[in-house]
Motif scaffolding. Structure first.
Motif, PDB file in Angstrom:
ATOM      1  N   SER A 127       0.898  -1.444  -0.126  1.00  0.00           N
ATOM      2  CA  SER A 127       0.041  -0.086   0.164  1.00  0.00           C
ATOM      3  C   SER A 127       0.921   1.290   0.043  1.00  0.00           C
ATOM      4  O   SER A 127       1.870   1.070   0.454  1.00  0.00           O
ATOM      5  CB  SER A 127      -0.892  -0.122   1.202  1.00  0.00           C
ATOM      6  OG  SER A 127      -0.139   0.181   2.481  1.00  0.00           O
ATOM      7  N   PRO A 128       0.304   2.421  -0.483  1.00  0.00           N
ATOM      8  CA  PRO A 128       0.906   3.707  -0.594  1.00  0.00           C
ATOM      9  C   PRO A 128       1.928   3.892   0.769  1.00  0.00           C
ATOM     10  O   PRO A 128       2.839   4.535   0.733  1.00  0.00           O
ATOM     11  CB  PRO A 128       0.223   4.685  -1.241  1.00  0.00           C
ATOM     12  CG  PRO A 128      -0.854   3.910  -1.563  1.00  0.00           C
ATOM     13  CD  PRO A 128      -0.797   2.454  -1.104  1.00  0.00           C
ATOM     14  N   TRP A 129       1.077   3.997   1.941  1.00  0.00           N
ATOM     15  CA  TRP A 129       1.818   4.394   3.085  1.00  0.00           C
ATOM     16  C   TRP A 129       2.849   3.468   3.480  1.00  0.00           C
ATOM     17  O   TRP A 129       3.737   3.696   4.061  1.00  0.00           O
ATOM     18  CB  TRP A 129       0.725   4.575   4.024  1.00  0.00           C
ATOM     19  CG  TRP A 129       0.049   5.768   4.207  1.00  0.00           C
ATOM     20  CD1 TRP A 129      -1.129   5.989   3.962  1.00  0.00           C
ATOM     21  CD2 TRP A 129       1.127   7.125   4.468  1.00  0.00           C
ATOM     22  NE1 TRP A 129      -1.091   7.418   3.972  1.00  0.00           N
ATOM     23  CE2 TRP A 129      -0.111   8.155   4.274  1.00  0.00           C
ATOM     24  CE3 TRP A 129       2.205   7.372   4.895  1.00  0.00           C
ATOM     25  CZ2 TRP A 129       0.636   9.184   4.595  1.00  0.00           C
ATOM     26  CZ3 TRP A 129       2.606   8.616   4.891  1.00  0.00           C
ATOM     27  CH2 TRP A 129       1.754   9.709   4.790  1.00  0.00           C
ATOM     28  N   ARG A 130       2.736   2.137   3.415  1.00  0.00           N
ATOM     29  CA  ARG A 130       3.556   1.016   3.717  1.00  0.00           C
ATOM     30  C   ARG A 130       4.735   1.263   2.889  1.00  0.00           C
ATOM     31  O   ARG A 130       6.051   1.135   3.347  1.00  0.00           O
ATOM     32  CB  ARG A 130       2.940  -0.504   3.220  1.00  0.00           C
ATOM     33  CG  ARG A 130       3.593  -1.413   3.711  1.00  0.00           C
ATOM     34  CD  ARG A 130       2.943  -2.853   3.693  1.00  0.00           C
ATOM     35  NE  ARG A 130       3.920  -3.779   4.284  1.00  0.00           N
ATOM     36  CZ  ARG A 130       3.948  -3.981   5.602  1.00  0.00           C
ATOM     37  NH1 ARG A 130       2.946  -3.131   6.399  1.00  0.00           N
ATOM     38  NH2 ARG A 130       4.783  -4.752   6.199  1.00  0.00           N
TER      39      ARG A 130
ATOM     40  N   VAL B 136       6.763   4.216   4.415  1.00  0.00           N
ATOM     41  CA  VAL B 136       7.338   4.140   5.652  1.00  0.00           C
ATOM     42  C   VAL B 136       8.122   3.004   6.260  1.00  0.00           C
ATOM     43  O   VAL B 136       9.189   3.280   6.544  1.00  0.00           O
ATOM     44  CB  VAL B 136       5.945   3.978   6.772  1.00  0.00           C
ATOM     45  CG1 VAL B 136       6.538   3.744   8.023  1.00  0.00           C
ATOM     46  CG2 VAL B 136       5.218   5.415   6.756  1.00  0.00           C
ATOM     47  N   LEU B 137       7.866   1.831   5.158  1.00  0.00           N
ATOM     48  CA  LEU B 137       8.747   0.669   5.492  1.00  0.00           C
ATOM     49  C   LEU B 137       9.724   0.626   4.381  1.00  0.00           C
ATOM     50  O   LEU B 137      10.650  -0.092   4.475  1.00  0.00           O
ATOM     51  CB  LEU B 137       7.865  -0.654   5.634  1.00  0.00           C
ATOM     52  CG  LEU B 137       7.476  -0.598   6.984  1.00  0.00           C
ATOM     53  CD1 LEU B 137       6.018  -1.635   6.821  1.00  0.00           C
ATOM     54  CD2 LEU B 137       8.353  -1.315   7.759  1.00  0.00           C
ATOM     55  N   HIS B 138       9.454   0.973   3.056  1.00  0.00           N
ATOM     56  CA  HIS B 138      10.433   0.781   2.126  1.00  0.00           C
ATOM     57  C   HIS B 138      11.485   2.057   1.513  1.00  0.00           C
ATOM     58  O   HIS B 138      12.461   1.971   1.253  1.00  0.00           O
ATOM     59  CB  HIS B 138       9.739   0.147   0.861  1.00  0.00           C
ATOM     60  CG  HIS B 138       9.045  -0.831   1.124  1.00  0.00           C
ATOM     61  ND1 HIS B 138       9.637  -2.197   1.017  1.00  0.00           N
ATOM     62  CD2 HIS B 138       7.811  -1.408   1.679  1.00  0.00           C
ATOM     63  CE1 HIS B 138       8.890  -3.246   1.302  1.00  0.00           C
ATOM     64  NE2 HIS B 138       7.774  -2.631   1.774  1.00  0.00           N
TER      65      HIS B 138
ATOM     66  N   PRO C 191      13.568   3.713   5.409  1.00  0.00           N
ATOM     67  CA  PRO C 191      14.953   3.008   5.804  1.00  0.00           C
ATOM     68  C   PRO C 191      15.977   3.257   4.978  1.00  0.00           C
ATOM     69  O   PRO C 191      17.293   3.348   5.192  1.00  0.00           O
ATOM     70  CB  PRO C 191      14.695   1.600   5.558  1.00  0.00           C
ATOM     71  CG  PRO C 191      13.136   1.641   5.933  1.00  0.00           C
ATOM     72  CD  PRO C 191      12.514   2.472   5.338  1.00  0.00           C
ATOM     73  N   ASN C 192      15.728   3.566   3.428  1.00  0.00           N
ATOM     74  CA  ASN C 192      16.992   4.007   2.576  1.00  0.00           C
ATOM     75  C   ASN C 192      17.317   5.329   2.750  1.00  0.00           C
ATOM     76  O   ASN C 192      18.354   5.798   2.396  1.00  0.00           O
ATOM     77  CB  ASN C 192      16.044   3.873   1.228  1.00  0.00           C
ATOM     78  CG  ASN C 192      16.253   2.442   0.469  1.00  0.00           C
ATOM     79  OD1 ASN C 192      17.344   2.343   0.014  1.00  0.00           O
ATOM     80  ND2 ASN C 192      15.115   1.773   0.632  1.00  0.00           N
TER      81      ASN C 192
END
Lengths: 295, 343
Positions: A183-186, A189-191, A194-195
């Motif tokens: 999903s766009p938020w995921r 926030v998660l992908h 961290p980068n």
């Protein structure tokens, strides 16, 4: 070897970054053990008119101030204030700036534009001036200085996070993750986050230096902590009128500010080299570092 | 039996400063169950836009879907709510192999983390219940995790990754380009999709690795009965992989034929020019005269007509209707070339 140990080793290989790290570690140790290291811990609050403006000696390592307080002991306790100011102000900027940057990058419409223009407004005014205005309006006190610094520093995080997120949104692996149904938020926030964490870490270190320096400037102008709180900028301000006869009075707090700010800036530059491969320092310096470690 | 995927009359525009570019102009495409379809065309003809439309990941704006249908197994993907599209279609029934294998894995996570993340949400055994917000706190039950892990290891063995256990602990940069593409193929197969969209998956690899990967991909999808939409500008790779080829020109599909017939009896003038433009053993290359039209003000009717030697006056007025010279061979041209093998 874990990532953290690897980063530490790389910093240790870079002499300049190592100096920064040592300075910061010293600051933290001094702040933690101030009551043990101080020769006159009670001088933070007590006054000794008979001991005014004594030059450095074995009894008073950095001399005494206009109230007869031991400057050495006051500097040690001032380190605690410095850390609190830096950590709280940068932490608050981080908590404000990073989500706003992510939101602005996520909503690529008028809303995102609005957020970025708001952050531009804060950047358009010189930060020290803005911080002075805020601190002056709210009244001189330490919490107000921290608030003023937080309100002026967050746009740096916003701009950084926005630019990096926009760049990563075009990367193939982000498109691939989206195509596999994140999903766009995921995704953000998660992908993506961290980068960009390494860029944020570098900005945190540089921000600590900037915030501490600005806090000292505000203290110097009388907008920060009120006497007898041992705030370094305040101590430099107090020393002004005694400069012709008591050179040591300004030297100790000034040097303390200088070393801490330099420490954070050197560490920030070192971390940038270690964490961000795109911003590697010049090959010359890298070769020199390689020669030093004999590889 | 109806086709697995059917795209009908899809029109997609991109709003640019110069006006709206009509990138897809009424595209029709059908993919049968277990069929590998090659979508061939020059750069900028709308291949990637079509692939992204099917996946529902067009950047909107600037892209606008004006009309058309995309049906997967009878579900119209264009009217499906975004959330259902994410939960049930993307990563489950349709997966994706992106253009550039070198950049298609997230550099900051271990390969195992990334694959298990996919399995947590999209495993064919049933997915994790979606929690609040981006599902940060959704648990991944130990039992399912173990089963999924076994499945992942098996998939890595299927794509011939040596020592799959160790591979899961590595970061993407520790793999070569070909191995990374194998990992991406493994991920695309893991959730047991019905359709894989592969967007020029081998362009970034060298020729020998390309051939290996294509053969592997073909074997794996044929074993599992998965359909593939394979976009490429290279007829050679399409020949190695596909059952059928669809040719696109400037946002319109012009010809579709089974692979043998396509190479033996191409009929559309553009297809023939495309085949003739392949480099020949004697070293000569025949160019197609003229230039690809701009898509903001494209030519009317058949968009190839300004460059077409056979064009008549009607070609610029109306797009030719679909003609079926033989079962499975669809053609959109008023004046096709005689269906003889090309020179």
């Amino acid at each position: 070897m874990s990532g953290f140990a690897r980063i530490l080793r790389k910093i240790a290989e870079d002499r300049v970054a190592l100096i920064g790290l040592v300075l910061i570690v010293l600051l933290v140790l001094v702040a933690l053990f101030a009551p043990l290291l101080a020769t006159h811990p009670e001088d933070v609050w007590e006054i000794h008119p008979e001991l005014r403006l004594l030059p450095p000696s074995a009894e008073h390592l950095f001399g005494t101030d206009r109230m007869g307080g031991d400057i050495y002991s006051r500097i040690l306790f001032g380190a605690r204030l410095t850390i609190v100011i830096g950590v709280v102000a940068v932490g608050a900027s981080l908590l404000i700036g990073v989500p706003i940057g992510l939101l602005a990058a996520f909503y690529a419409n008028w809303f995102g534009d609005l957020l970025m223009r708001i952050s531009d407004v804060f950047l358009a005014v010189p930060q020290v001036i803005l911080a002075i205005a805020i601190a002056q309006t709210l009244g001189p006190s330490l919490p107000n200085v921290i608030l003023a610094l937080s309100l002026t520093y967050w746009p740096w995080f916003t701009r950084l996070v926005y630019a990096e997120t926009k760049r990563l949104q075009n990367e193939v692996f982000i498109e691939a993750t989206e195509a596999l149904g994140a999903s766009p938020w995921r995704l953000i926030v998660l992908h993506i986050l961290p980068n960009i964490s390494s860029a944020i870490i570098v900005r945190i270190s540089l921000g600590m230096g900037f915030t501490i320096l600005t806090a000292a400037a505000l203290g110097f102008l009388g907008l920060g902590a009120q006497p007898p709180v041992p705030e370094w900028g305040r101590m430099v301000a107090e020393s002004r009128e005694f400069l012709p006869m008591a050179w040591w009075y300004a030297l100790a707090p000034g040097l303390a500010i200088f070393l801490v700010v330099m420490g954070f800036n050197l560490l920030g530059d070192g971390l940038r080299d270690v964490l961000d491969p795109r911003l590697r320092k010049s090959p010359g310096r890298r070769a020199a570092a390689a020669v030093r470690r004999g590889s | 039996m109806p086709p697995l995927l059917s795209v009908a009359g899809l029109r997609v525009g991109f709003d640019t400063d110069a006006g709206r570019a009509q990138v897809l102009d009424g595209v029709n495409l059908e993919i049968g169950r277990g069929e590998v379809v090659g979508l061939v065309g020059e750069s900028g003809c709308g291949k990637t836009t079509l692939a992204r439309s099917i996946l529902g990941i067009l950047p909107r704006p600037p892209a606008v879907i004006e009309s058309g249908r995309i049906d997967l197994d009878g579900t119209d993907l264009l009217t499906l709510p975004a959330r259902a599209m994410n939960d049930a279609i993307r990563g489950r029934r349709i997966t994706y192999i992106p253009q550039d294998p070198l950049g298609s894995l997230n550099p900051v996570f271990r390969v195992g983390t990334q694959i298990m993340e996919l399995m947590k949400w999209k495993s064919p055994d049933g997915k994790a219940r979606r929690g609040r917000w981006p599902g940060l706190f959704t648990p991944y039950p130990h039992k399912r995790r173990r089963a999924d892990r076994a499945r992942v290891l098996e998939a890595l063995r299927a794509v011939q990754i040596p020592d799959p256990e160790a591979a899961l602990r590595k970061y993407p940069h520790q793999f070569s380009g070909g191995q990374r593409q194998r990992l991406v193929i493994a991920m695309a197969l893991l959730t047991e999709p019905r359709l894989i969209i592969a967007d020029e998956p081998t362009t970034a690899l060298d020729v020998t690795i390309q051939a290996q990967i294509l053969a592997l991909l073909r074997r794996l999808v044929k074993e599992r009965g998965i359909s593939v939409l394979f976009t490429t500008h290279d007829l050679g790779t399409a020949y190695e992989l596909c059952d059928r080829i669809v040719v696109m020109y400037a946002g319109q599909e012009v010809e579709s034929a089974p692979i043998d017939r396509f190479f033996a009896h191409p009929a559309h003038p553009y297809t023939r020019r495309l085949l003739e433009s392949l480099p020949r053993p004697d070293g000569s290359v025949r160019e197609i005269p003229g230039e690809i039209p701009g898509l903001v003000h494209p030519p009317g009717g058949c968009r190839f007509h300004p460059r077409c030697p056979n064009a008549g006056s009607e070609c610029g007025e109306h797009r030719p209707p679909v003609d079926m010279p033989e079962a499975g061979h669809a053609l959109r041209c008023y004046h096709p070339d005689p269906m003889e093998p090309p020179r």
